[in-house]
Scaffold this active site. Structure first.
Site, PDB file in Angstrom:
ATOM      1  N   LYS A 168       0.929  -1.229   0.137  1.00  0.00           N
ATOM      2  CA  LYS A 168      -0.255   0.058   0.066  1.00  0.00           C
ATOM      3  C   LYS A 168       0.895   1.330   0.089  1.00  0.00           C
ATOM      4  O   LYS A 168       0.603   2.269  -0.744  1.00  0.00           O
ATOM      5  CB  LYS A 168      -0.801  -0.106   1.208  1.00  0.00           C
ATOM      6  CG  LYS A 168      -2.013  -1.136   1.192  1.00  0.00           C
ATOM      7  CD  LYS A 168      -2.682  -1.171   2.308  1.00  0.00           C
ATOM      8  CE  LYS A 168      -3.828  -2.495   2.229  1.00  0.00           C
ATOM      9  NZ  LYS A 168      -4.476  -2.988   3.366  1.00  0.00           N
ATOM     10  N   GLN A 206      -4.931  -1.486   9.694  1.00  0.00           N
ATOM     11  CA  GLN A 206      -4.661  -2.896   9.050  1.00  0.00           C
ATOM     12  C   GLN A 206      -5.209  -3.950  10.049  1.00  0.00           C
ATOM     13  O   GLN A 206      -4.998  -3.964  11.027  1.00  0.00           O
ATOM     14  CB  GLN A 206      -3.289  -3.081   8.910  1.00  0.00           C
ATOM     15  CG  GLN A 206      -2.981  -4.577   7.909  1.00  0.00           C
ATOM     16  CD  GLN A 206      -3.388  -4.543   6.668  1.00  0.00           C
ATOM     17  OE1 GLN A 206      -3.482  -3.516   5.690  1.00  0.00           O
ATOM     18  NE2 GLN A 206      -3.913  -5.626   6.040  1.00  0.00           N
ATOM     19  N   ASP A 258     -11.234   2.644   4.068  1.00  0.00           N
ATOM     20  CA  ASP A 258     -11.691   1.310   3.997  1.00  0.00           C
ATOM     21  C   ASP A 258     -12.981   1.056   3.801  1.00  0.00           C
ATOM     22  O   ASP A 258     -13.500   0.016   3.821  1.00  0.00           O
ATOM     23  CB  ASP A 258     -10.966   0.448   5.068  1.00  0.00           C
ATOM     24  CG  ASP A 258      -9.791  -0.316   4.902  1.00  0.00           C
ATOM     25  OD1 ASP A 258      -9.553  -0.441   3.798  1.00  0.00           O
ATOM     26  OD2 ASP A 258      -9.130  -0.606   5.713  1.00  0.00           O
TER      27      ASP A 258
END
Ligand code: NDP
Length: 304
Positions: free
Chosen positions: A50, A94, A117
């Site tokens: 990422k 994460q 997200d």
């Protein structure tokens, strides 16, 4: 027809890169903060890719790596400080987090405007309420699936879609997106009875259950579009031969790495489809591209 995730991901990334250049012309640079708690090798690989993608596309990024022992309160403080910083447009936590951390509380602490997200209840609610995709931050893997269908010219409206799996990360949001796009949607899970009878009705079949090769040819309607989200690592010779009989390329990769990846769909079922996503190189390839796209979108939406 194989739907090549790598080609679509390159196209999306190139559009993101143009959007970043336009943002910089307007005097700002989209920025992403990634939080990785503790040392989880699989998560470290994802996070590194990422951060690398950000660098390639001109997006500012920074990584925060609290110890595995960090408390929920300490992590809430970190999220609060990132919420307050003007140059941070996206905050990504994460997952999975260590068991002692209150994941739901932490995800809800992220400013919904920076929730790249798309896991915050406000953004989940907007998705369910049918807000246009351009106006919301929606989960990356499901959004990638919709982009793949759209860019491949696969129509959704009026068609029968069956989603295997009901997780908050994939199954539920992709079902909501398909419904918003006017498909007739059925969601299946581990308690669904006579699964094959339902999957055989699907014009679009999305498999997201995490069971290697679970969807067999008998479960597929000829001519269906198959979207295989599963990522399962095979380490046994017998499984390799079962799913990829006589496949010299797979065998060579397996000999080199000691493993190979298979999705939730038995590759033999792809032959029946009109189009399908391979594993690897299908849906997985799009997830990071969509994260980059969400970061630029968050930066734009936040500035009105
Ligand atoms: P979860 O484990 O959170 O959810 C799995 C879902 O599948 C659950 O709803 C479960 O049902 C259902 N399920 C499990 N076994 C069966 C069965 N035998 N029959 C019917 N339904 C079943 O997984 P995720 O949604 O997070 O991930 C699914 C897969 O997608 C994994 O392989 C994962 O690695 C992959 N993935 C890929 C991504 C990508 O970028 N390509 C991103 C995210 C995930 P129940 O709710 O009843 O337990």
């Amino acid at each position: 027809m194989m739907l090549d995730g790598n080609i679509l991901a390159s196209a999306i990334k190139s559009e993101v890169s143009t959007a970043v250049a336009a943002a910089r012309d307007h005097g700002y640079r989209p920025g992403l903060a990634v939080i990785l708690v503790g040392e989880v090798p699989a998560s470290e690989i994802y996070v590194r890719s990422k951060v690398k993608a950000c660098a390639e596309l001109g997006i500012y990024s920074e990584m925060h790596t609290p110890e595995a022992s960090a408390t929920t309160d300490e992590l809430l403080e970190l999220v609060g400080s990132l919420n307050a910083r003007e140059e941070i447009d996206g905050i990504l936590i994460q997952l999975p987090l260590p068991a002692h951390v209150d994941t739901a509380r932490l995800l809800e602490a992220v400013d919904p405007a920076k929730d790249v997200d798309g896991f915050h209840p406000i953004n989940v609610g907007r998705l369910l309420n049918g807000f246009p995709m351009e106006q919301i931050l929606a989960p990356c893997t499901p959004a990638g699936i919709m982009e793949m269908l759209r860019r491949s010219g696969i129509s959704v409206a009026g068609r029968r879609a069956v989603v295997l799996g009901r997780s908050n990360i994939v199954g539920k949001p992709v079902a909501a997106m398909l419904l918003n796009a006017s498909a007739t949607v059925t969601i299946c899970h581990s308690q669904t009875r006579d699964l094959g009878a339902i999957t055989r009705e699907a014009d679009i079949l999305v498999a997201a259950i995490g069971r290697p090769g679970f969807v067999t040819p008998e479960m597929v309607r000829p001519g269906a579009t198959i979207v295989d989200v599963g990522i399962n690592r095979l380490t046994g010779e017998a499984e390799l031969e079962r799913f990829f009989p006589g496949d010299a390329v797979r065998r060579a990769g397996f000999a080199k790495r000691g493993s190979t990846l298979v999705g939730d769909v038995d590759p033999a079922a792809f032959a029946l489809s009109s189009s399908y996503t391979p594993v690897p190189g299908g849906v997985g390839a799009l997830t990071i591209a969509m994260l980059m796209s969400n970061t630029v979108k968050a930066a734009r939406l936040r500035r009105g």
